[in-house]
Every structure is written in C-alpha cells, then in structure tokens.
Design a protein around this motif. Structure first.
Motif, mmCIF file in Angstrom:
data_model
loop_
_atom_site.group_PDB
_atom_site.id
_atom_site.type_symbol
_atom_site.label_atom_id
_atom_site.label_comp_id
_atom_site.label_asym_id
_atom_site.label_seq_id
_atom_site.Cartn_x
_atom_site.Cartn_y
_atom_site.Cartn_z
ATOM 1 N N LEU A 27 -6.263 34.617 -6.548
ATOM 2 C CA LEU A 27 -6.537 33.485 -7.550
ATOM 3 C C LEU A 27 -5.270 33.723 -8.786
ATOM 4 C CD1 LEU A 27 -10.155 34.109 -7.602
ATOM 5 C CD2 LEU A 27 -8.852 32.025 -6.573
ATOM 6 N N HIS A 28 -5.135 34.874 -9.162
ATOM 7 C CA HIS A 28 -4.074 35.247 -10.292
ATOM 8 C C HIS A 28 -2.783 34.696 -9.975
ATOM 9 C CE1 HIS A 28 -2.893 36.505 -14.349
ATOM 10 N NE2 HIS A 28 -1.936 37.068 -13.547
ATOM 11 N N ASN A 29 -2.188 34.822 -8.501
ATOM 12 C CA ASN A 29 -0.848 34.498 -8.384
ATOM 13 C C ASN A 29 -0.588 33.462 -7.822
ATOM 14 O OD1 ASN A 29 -0.034 36.915 -9.583
ATOM 15 N ND2 ASN A 29 -0.198 37.975 -7.919
ATOM 16 N N PHE A 30 -1.443 32.899 -6.922
ATOM 17 C CA PHE A 30 -1.035 31.850 -6.052
ATOM 18 C C PHE A 30 -2.154 30.597 -6.164
ATOM 19 C CE2 PHE A 30 0.125 35.681 -3.752
ATOM 20 C CZ PHE A 30 1.524 35.763 -3.718
ATOM 21 N N ASN A 31 -3.040 30.638 -6.875
ATOM 22 C CA ASN A 31 -4.256 29.408 -6.742
ATOM 23 C C ASN A 31 -3.564 28.614 -8.354
ATOM 24 O OD1 ASN A 31 -6.215 27.559 -6.896
ATOM 25 N ND2 ASN A 31 -7.498 29.220 -5.936
ATOM 26 N N GLU A 32 -3.421 27.281 -8.091
ATOM 27 C CA GLU A 32 -3.132 26.438 -8.988
ATOM 28 C C GLU A 32 -4.150 26.053 -9.870
ATOM 29 O OE1 GLU A 32 -0.845 23.367 -7.374
ATOM 30 O OE2 GLU A 32 0.918 24.667 -6.847
ATOM 31 N N THR A 33 -5.415 25.865 -9.113
ATOM 32 C CA THR A 33 -6.613 25.489 -9.965
ATOM 33 C C THR A 33 -6.970 26.460 -10.954
ATOM 34 O OG1 THR A 33 -7.480 24.459 -7.930
ATOM 35 C CG2 THR A 33 -9.016 24.852 -9.638
ATOM 36 N N VAL A 34 -6.728 27.857 -10.838
ATOM 37 C CA VAL A 34 -7.313 28.975 -11.453
ATOM 38 C C VAL A 34 -6.112 28.742 -12.714
ATOM 39 C CG1 VAL A 34 -7.457 31.306 -11.897
ATOM 40 C CG2 VAL A 34 -8.213 30.234 -10.164
ATOM 41 N N GLU A 35 -4.910 28.688 -12.327
ATOM 42 C CA GLU A 35 -3.920 28.504 -13.532
ATOM 43 C C GLU A 35 -4.332 27.290 -14.291
ATOM 44 O OE1 GLU A 35 0.822 27.426 -13.630
ATOM 45 O OE2 GLU A 35 -0.076 28.385 -11.763
ATOM 46 N N ALA A 36 -4.541 26.247 -13.660
ATOM 47 C CA ALA A 36 -5.039 24.962 -14.476
ATOM 48 C C ALA A 36 -6.039 25.272 -15.386
ATOM 49 C CB ALA A 36 -5.141 23.839 -13.739
ATOM 50 N N MET A 37 -6.974 26.130 -15.185
ATOM 51 C CA MET A 37 -8.122 26.421 -15.819
ATOM 52 C C MET A 37 -7.903 27.238 -17.285
ATOM 53 S SD MET A 37 -10.755 27.429 -12.859
ATOM 54 C CE MET A 37 -12.326 27.774 -14.028
ATOM 55 N N GLY A 38 -6.739 27.977 -17.334
ATOM 56 C CA GLY A 38 -6.230 28.766 -18.348
ATOM 57 C C GLY A 38 -6.914 30.001 -18.461
ATOM 58 N N VAL A 39 -7.364 30.209 -19.795
ATOM 59 C CA VAL A 39 -8.180 31.491 -19.982
ATOM 60 C C VAL A 39 -9.352 31.736 -19.020
ATOM 61 C CG1 VAL A 39 -9.364 32.995 -21.707
ATOM 62 C CG2 VAL A 39 -7.487 31.540 -22.452
ATOM 63 N N GLN A 40 -10.247 30.819 -18.804
ATOM 64 C CA GLN A 40 -11.114 30.908 -18.108
ATOM 65 C C GLN A 40 -10.872 31.323 -16.598
ATOM 66 O OE1 GLN A 40 -13.209 27.266 -18.572
ATOM 67 N NE2 GLN A 40 -14.563 28.183 -19.967
ATOM 68 N N GLY A 41 -9.521 30.773 -15.925
ATOM 69 C CA GLY A 41 -9.129 31.225 -14.742
ATOM 70 C C GLY A 41 -8.643 32.627 -14.607
ATOM 71 N N ILE A 42 -7.983 33.156 -15.712
ATOM 72 C CA ILE A 42 -7.692 34.366 -15.811
ATOM 73 C C ILE A 42 -8.854 35.406 -15.699
ATOM 74 C CG2 ILE A 42 -6.295 36.056 -17.575
ATOM 75 C CD1 ILE A 42 -4.767 33.820 -18.222
ATOM 76 N N ILE A 43 -9.835 35.118 -16.477
ATOM 77 C CA ILE A 43 -11.192 35.614 -16.710
ATOM 78 C C ILE A 43 -11.878 35.860 -15.119
ATOM 79 C CG2 ILE A 43 -13.597 35.996 -17.538
ATOM 80 C CD1 ILE A 43 -12.506 34.732 -19.953
ATOM 81 N N ILE A 44 -11.823 34.707 -14.582
ATOM 82 C CA ILE A 44 -12.483 34.764 -13.124
ATOM 83 C C ILE A 44 -11.600 35.759 -12.252
ATOM 84 C CG2 ILE A 44 -12.716 33.346 -11.040
ATOM 85 C CD1 ILE A 44 -13.323 30.996 -12.927
ATOM 86 N N SER A 45 -10.081 35.463 -12.120
ATOM 87 C CA SER A 45 -9.639 36.455 -11.402
ATOM 88 C C SER A 45 -9.636 37.909 -11.858
ATOM 89 C CB SER A 45 -8.018 36.029 -11.310
ATOM 90 O OG SER A 45 -7.399 36.243 -12.594
ATOM 91 N N ALA A 46 -9.614 38.176 -13.109
ATOM 92 C CA ALA A 46 -9.707 39.686 -13.510
ATOM 93 C C ALA A 46 -11.153 40.112 -13.289
ATOM 94 C CB ALA A 46 -9.520 39.674 -15.105
ATOM 95 N N MET A 47 -12.343 39.314 -13.192
ATOM 96 C CA MET A 47 -13.466 39.828 -12.581
ATOM 97 C C MET A 47 -13.609 40.219 -11.307
ATOM 98 S SD MET A 47 -15.290 40.095 -15.608
ATOM 99 C CE MET A 47 -17.108 39.937 -14.917
ATOM 100 N N CYS A 48 -12.937 39.271 -10.452
ATOM 101 C CA CYS A 48 -12.867 39.615 -9.354
ATOM 102 C C CYS A 48 -12.242 41.134 -8.993
ATOM 103 C CB CYS A 48 -12.105 38.932 -8.420
ATOM 104 S SG CYS A 48 -12.766 37.222 -8.368
ATOM 105 N N VAL A 49 -11.053 41.279 -9.740
ATOM 106 C CA VAL A 49 -10.317 42.652 -9.360
ATOM 107 C C VAL A 49 -11.296 43.897 -10.038
ATOM 108 C CG1 VAL A 49 -8.403 43.884 -10.298
ATOM 109 C CG2 VAL A 49 -8.126 41.615 -9.419
ATOM 110 N N ALA A 50 -12.037 43.611 -11.068
ATOM 111 C CA ALA A 50 -12.758 44.516 -11.878
ATOM 112 C C ALA A 50 -13.960 44.739 -10.881
ATOM 113 C CB ALA A 50 -13.191 44.108 -13.103
#
Length: 76
Positions: A27-50
C-alpha cells in the motif's frame, strides 16, 4: 488447549502478521489510491505494518520458547 493446537494457532498468527506487513508495504509503495489519500493513506499503510509486527514478532519469540522447551524435555 493442546500444544499442537497452540503451535498451529501461533503459526497462523505469524502468517497473518507477515501478510499484513507485506500489505502495508504494498500500500505504501505501489498503490496510487493510498498515495492520493495523503496522510490518511500513510496512516492506513503504517497501521497494517504495525499490526503485522504486533502479530508476528512476539509470536515468533513465544513459538521459539515452546519449541526449545519441547526439545529439552525430549533430551534431558
């Protein structure tokens, strides 16, 4: 719960944790939707890793402890 079922449950937790880590990286590196979400997208990908790390790392330590304990019981 028997040791066999406990070990199977721990292995499933490890697998789910590793899958969540991989999903977060994807999600963090290859998904454009999460990138377009901005900070919320980063939080989603970080929560998956956490959550993946929460599931996989302590479980690995406990599973290793169980396997070492079982090995010492077999060979006193």
């Amino acid at each position: 719960m028997t040791n066999e079922k406990l070990i199977l449950t721990l292995k499933i937790c490890i697998s789910v944790g590793i899958c969540l880590i991989a999903l977060g990286i994807y999600l963090h590196n290859f998904n454009e939707t999460v990138e377009a979400m901005g900070v919320q997208g980063i939080i989603i990908s970080a929560m998956c890793v956490a959550f993946g790390m929460v599931l996989s790392l302590p479980t690995k330590m406990y599973l290793t402890f169980l396997l070492v304990k079982r090995e010492t019981e077999k060979h006193p």
